[in-house]
Design an enzyme around this catalytic site. Structure first.
Site, PDB file in Angstrom:
ATOM      1  N   CYS A  56       7.897  36.520  55.073  1.00  0.00           N
ATOM      2  CA  CYS A  56       8.133  37.908  55.492  1.00  0.00           C
ATOM      3  C   CYS A  56       7.215  38.856  54.730  1.00  0.00           C
ATOM      4  O   CYS A  56       7.124  40.033  55.049  1.00  0.00           O
ATOM      5  CB  CYS A  56       9.602  38.293  55.279  1.00  0.00           C
ATOM      6  SG  CYS A  56       9.996  38.665  53.558  1.00  0.00           S
ATOM      7  N   ARG A  80       7.788  22.439  36.191  1.00  0.00           N
ATOM      8  CA  ARG A  80       6.353  22.724  35.966  1.00  0.00           C
ATOM      9  C   ARG A  80       6.167  24.164  35.453  1.00  0.00           C
ATOM     10  O   ARG A  80       5.314  24.435  34.614  1.00  0.00           O
ATOM     11  CB  ARG A  80       5.536  22.497  37.246  1.00  0.00           C
ATOM     12  CG  ARG A  80       5.408  21.027  37.616  1.00  0.00           C
ATOM     13  CD  ARG A  80       4.345  20.783  38.668  1.00  0.00           C
ATOM     14  NE  ARG A  80       3.014  20.707  38.105  1.00  0.00           N
ATOM     15  CZ  ARG A  80       2.312  19.587  37.916  1.00  0.00           C
ATOM     16  NH1 ARG A  80       2.797  18.428  38.263  1.00  0.00           N
ATOM     17  NH2 ARG A  80       1.103  19.618  37.402  1.00  0.00           N
ATOM     18  N   TYR A 126       9.323  22.165  40.650  1.00  0.00           N
ATOM     19  CA  TYR A 126       8.460  23.313  40.338  1.00  0.00           C
ATOM     20  C   TYR A 126       9.020  24.150  39.186  1.00  0.00           C
ATOM     21  O   TYR A 126       8.254  24.714  38.399  1.00  0.00           O
ATOM     22  CB  TYR A 126       8.201  24.165  41.591  1.00  0.00           C
ATOM     23  CG  TYR A 126       7.115  23.528  42.428  1.00  0.00           C
ATOM     24  CD1 TYR A 126       5.772  23.660  42.084  1.00  0.00           C
ATOM     25  CD2 TYR A 126       7.435  22.721  43.516  1.00  0.00           C
ATOM     26  CE1 TYR A 126       4.780  23.034  42.809  1.00  0.00           C
ATOM     27  CE2 TYR A 126       6.441  22.083  44.254  1.00  0.00           C
ATOM     28  CZ  TYR A 126       5.108  22.250  43.889  1.00  0.00           C
ATOM     29  OH  TYR A 126       4.122  21.614  44.590  1.00  0.00           O
ATOM     30  N   CYS A 170       8.423  34.461  49.829  1.00  0.00           N
ATOM     31  CA  CYS A 170       9.436  34.172  50.856  1.00  0.00           C
ATOM     32  C   CYS A 170       9.011  32.930  51.652  1.00  0.00           C
ATOM     33  O   CYS A 170       7.884  32.863  52.134  1.00  0.00           O
ATOM     34  CB  CYS A 170       9.562  35.373  51.790  1.00  0.00           C
ATOM     35  SG  CYS A 170      10.635  35.021  53.213  1.00  0.00           S
ATOM     36  N   CYS A 213      14.502  39.729  53.262  1.00  0.00           N
ATOM     37  CA  CYS A 213      15.112  39.136  54.462  1.00  0.00           C
ATOM     38  C   CYS A 213      16.607  39.489  54.490  1.00  0.00           C
ATOM     39  O   CYS A 213      17.148  39.831  55.540  1.00  0.00           O
ATOM     40  CB  CYS A 213      14.926  37.614  54.485  1.00  0.00           C
ATOM     41  SG  CYS A 213      13.228  37.136  54.877  1.00  0.00           S
ATOM     42  N   HIS A 246      -5.218  27.261  44.752  1.00  0.00           N
ATOM     43  CA  HIS A 246      -3.923  26.716  45.175  1.00  0.00           C
ATOM     44  C   HIS A 246      -2.745  27.588  44.767  1.00  0.00           C
ATOM     45  O   HIS A 246      -1.606  27.111  44.721  1.00  0.00           O
ATOM     46  CB  HIS A 246      -3.758  25.284  44.635  1.00  0.00           C
ATOM     47  CG  HIS A 246      -4.768  24.325  45.202  1.00  0.00           C
ATOM     48  ND1 HIS A 246      -4.959  23.049  44.742  1.00  0.00           N
ATOM     49  CD2 HIS A 246      -5.650  24.481  46.228  1.00  0.00           C
ATOM     50  CE1 HIS A 246      -5.921  22.451  45.447  1.00  0.00           C
ATOM     51  NE2 HIS A 246      -6.357  23.309  46.351  1.00  0.00           N
ATOM     52  N   CYS A 301      15.529  35.342  49.496  1.00  0.00           N
ATOM     53  CA  CYS A 301      14.612  36.470  49.688  1.00  0.00           C
ATOM     54  C   CYS A 301      15.400  37.777  49.870  1.00  0.00           C
ATOM     55  O   CYS A 301      16.166  37.915  50.834  1.00  0.00           O
ATOM     56  CB  CYS A 301      13.735  36.227  50.915  1.00  0.00           C
ATOM     57  SG  CYS A 301      12.659  37.635  51.254  1.00  0.00           S
TER      58      CYS A 301
HETATM   59  N1  APR Z   1     -10.150  16.507  30.484  1.00  0.00           N
HETATM   60  C1  APR Z   1     -10.760  16.469  31.698  1.00  0.00           C
HETATM   61  N2  APR Z   1     -10.287  15.734  32.726  1.00  0.00           N
HETATM   62  C2  APR Z   1      -9.182  15.013  32.527  1.00  0.00           C
HETATM   63  C3  APR Z   1      -8.503  14.989  31.278  1.00  0.00           C
HETATM   64  C4  APR Z   1      -9.031  15.773  30.225  1.00  0.00           C
HETATM   65  N3  APR Z   1      -8.466  15.826  29.017  1.00  0.00           N
HETATM   66  N4  APR Z   1      -7.434  14.154  31.396  1.00  0.00           N
HETATM   67  C5  APR Z   1      -7.429  13.696  32.669  1.00  0.00           C
HETATM   68  N5  APR Z   1      -8.490  14.195  33.351  1.00  0.00           N
HETATM   69  C6  APR Z   1      -8.893  13.976  34.761  1.00  0.00           C
HETATM   70  C7  APR Z   1      -8.397  12.698  35.401  1.00  0.00           C
HETATM   71  O1  APR Z   1      -9.252  11.608  35.082  1.00  0.00           O
HETATM   72  C8  APR Z   1      -8.438  13.061  36.881  1.00  0.00           C
HETATM   73  O2  APR Z   1      -9.718  12.789  37.431  1.00  0.00           O
HETATM   74  O3  APR Z   1      -8.296  15.012  35.522  1.00  0.00           O
HETATM   75  C9  APR Z   1      -8.210  14.585  36.880  1.00  0.00           C
HETATM   76  C10 APR Z   1      -6.861  15.025  37.423  1.00  0.00           C
HETATM   77  O4  APR Z   1      -6.792  14.690  38.783  1.00  0.00           O
HETATM   78  P1  APR Z   1      -5.538  15.085  39.697  1.00  0.00           P
HETATM   79  O5  APR Z   1      -4.264  14.734  39.003  1.00  0.00           O
HETATM   80  O6  APR Z   1      -5.760  14.501  41.045  1.00  0.00           O
HETATM   81  O7  APR Z   1      -5.593  16.680  39.721  1.00  0.00           O
HETATM   82  P2  APR Z   1      -6.446  17.633  40.660  1.00  0.00           P
HETATM   83  O8  APR Z   1      -7.782  17.057  40.955  1.00  0.00           O
HETATM   84  O9  APR Z   1      -6.379  18.967  40.031  1.00  0.00           O
HETATM   85  O10 APR Z   1      -5.577  17.637  41.980  1.00  0.00           O
HETATM   86  C11 APR Z   1      -5.930  18.507  43.023  1.00  0.00           C
HETATM   87  O11 APR Z   1      -3.917  18.060  44.204  1.00  0.00           O
HETATM   88  O12 APR Z   1      -1.614  17.765  44.360  1.00  0.00           O
HETATM   89  C12 APR Z   1      -2.643  18.631  44.471  1.00  0.00           C
HETATM   90  O13 APR Z   1      -2.461  20.953  44.526  1.00  0.00           O
HETATM   91  C13 APR Z   1      -2.513  19.871  43.619  1.00  0.00           C
HETATM   92  O14 APR Z   1      -4.245  21.231  42.675  1.00  0.00           O
HETATM   93  C14 APR Z   1      -3.794  19.893  42.829  1.00  0.00           C
HETATM   94  C15 APR Z   1      -4.727  19.087  43.694  1.00  0.00           C
END
Ligand code: APR
Length: 304
Positions: free
Chosen positions: A136, A73, A70, A132, A188, A124, A185
């Protein structure tokens, strides 16, 4: 079932005349900003499926590993800029009073593109929030410090293009990060307890933020829905994925924007499928409502 339509001009007219519009966005919306998806080609982090690190069980098992994922990310999101897709949605929200955007994205790029807060729900959570682990109530909102703490510094290092960072190279072992070296935290601690802090996102098996589902259902069932936009999502995760059919049952024409042809499954002849990137299609599809999109030079980060 007949195939969905692909005519941009026909969809523009429908959108222009639409009153109530719902959007469901996923990781694909942020691909043009350089952020990876969760599934498919972008879904692997080192030797791990990204989705396997997004659980409370993974955090219990190895909080250092999950935090590193994370923290990486977070670093990407902090460096990224909103793209034309985020800006087009933000403009649509300013022009159409009854537009609600549900985003599964935790990267904060939609708010940074100026999407009005009242017109978006971050289903999400937010990658920049830190909360936390023992719930908490402690929370830091939009914390932009990077790295989050010294033990997570590897996640905030940049390498020249073409050079793989050791963090992303599965052949380079990761040093184990001890829980005591992760963010703790403070509330806590004041009460004589210990608890780790965690990213403020919703993991598999966890509930969405309090009241949000009710609020979305209230919006959905208040009146019929004219248009449902499904942008850059594999629609694999519920409850988010369920909103498309709910809106369709409320009368909505569904428009899916996704480069993957499989994303059109379930659409009928009244619906639309635009095969391609959200950054490419959204400004075109919304042009009758928002005019020619202008992209500002900066997208400031704000720390709460
Ligand atoms: N424009 C539009 N769509 C795109 C592009 C683009 N440039 N590039 C890829 N994609 C599409 C892919 O084809 C796919 O269908 O985006 C989608 C991404 O899918 P996921 O990776 O499954 O993402 P998402 O649907 O947001 O996942 C949902 O899963 O892990 C959890 O919490 C996490 O919010 C996330 C949730």
């Amino acid at each position: 079932m007949s195939s969905p339509k692909t005519d941009v001009d026909e969809f523009r007219k429908i959108l222009n005349g639409a009153n109530r519009i719902l959007a469901l966005c996923g990781a694909g919306l942020s691909v043009a900003s350089g952020l990876p998806t969760f599934r498919g080609a972008g879904g692997l982090w080192r030797e791990f499926e990204s989705t396997s690190l997004a659980t409370p069980e993974a955090f219990e098992d190895d909080p250092g590993l999950v935090w590193l994922f994370y923290a990486w990310r977070r670093h990407l999101a902090l460096k990224a800029k909103p793209n034309a897709g985020h800006y087009a949605l933000a403009e649509l929200a300013k022009k159409k009073e009854n537009f609600l955007c549900l985003t599964q994205n935790v990267d904060g790029l939609s708010p940074r593109a100026g999407h009005p807060e009242s017109a978006i729900r971050m289903l999400h959570g937010n990658l920049l929030d830190i909360t936390c682990y023992n719930k908490c109530g402690y929370a830091e909102r939009n914390a932009t410090r990077d790295p989050v703490c010294p033990s997570l510094a590897a996640a905030a290092e940049d390498y020249p293009p073409g050079q793989l960072s050791p963090l992303l190279d599965p052949s380079v072992d990761l040093a184990t990060i001890k829980p005591e070296d992760l963010p703790q935290c403070p509330d806590c601690k004041r009460r004589g307890k210990t608890s780790l802090l965690r990213p403020g996102v919703v993991w598999f098996g966890e509930s969405l933020p309090d009241g949000m589902l009710l609020e979305v259902d209230n919006w959905l069932y208040k009146d019929p829905v004219d248009v449902m936009l499904v942008i850059g999502t594999s629609a694999a995760v519920y409850p988010a994925a369920g909103y498309t059919n709910k809106a369709k049952r409320r009368g909505a024409v569904v428009a899916v924007i996704n480069p993957d042809p499989q994303a059109k499954s379930g659409l009928d002849g009244k619906d639309f499928f635009f095969q391609g990137g959200a950054d490419e299609f959204l400004p075109k599809l919304f042009e009758d409502v928002i005019g020619k999109l202008k992209i500002p030079d900066t997208a400031p980060l704000t720390e709460a």
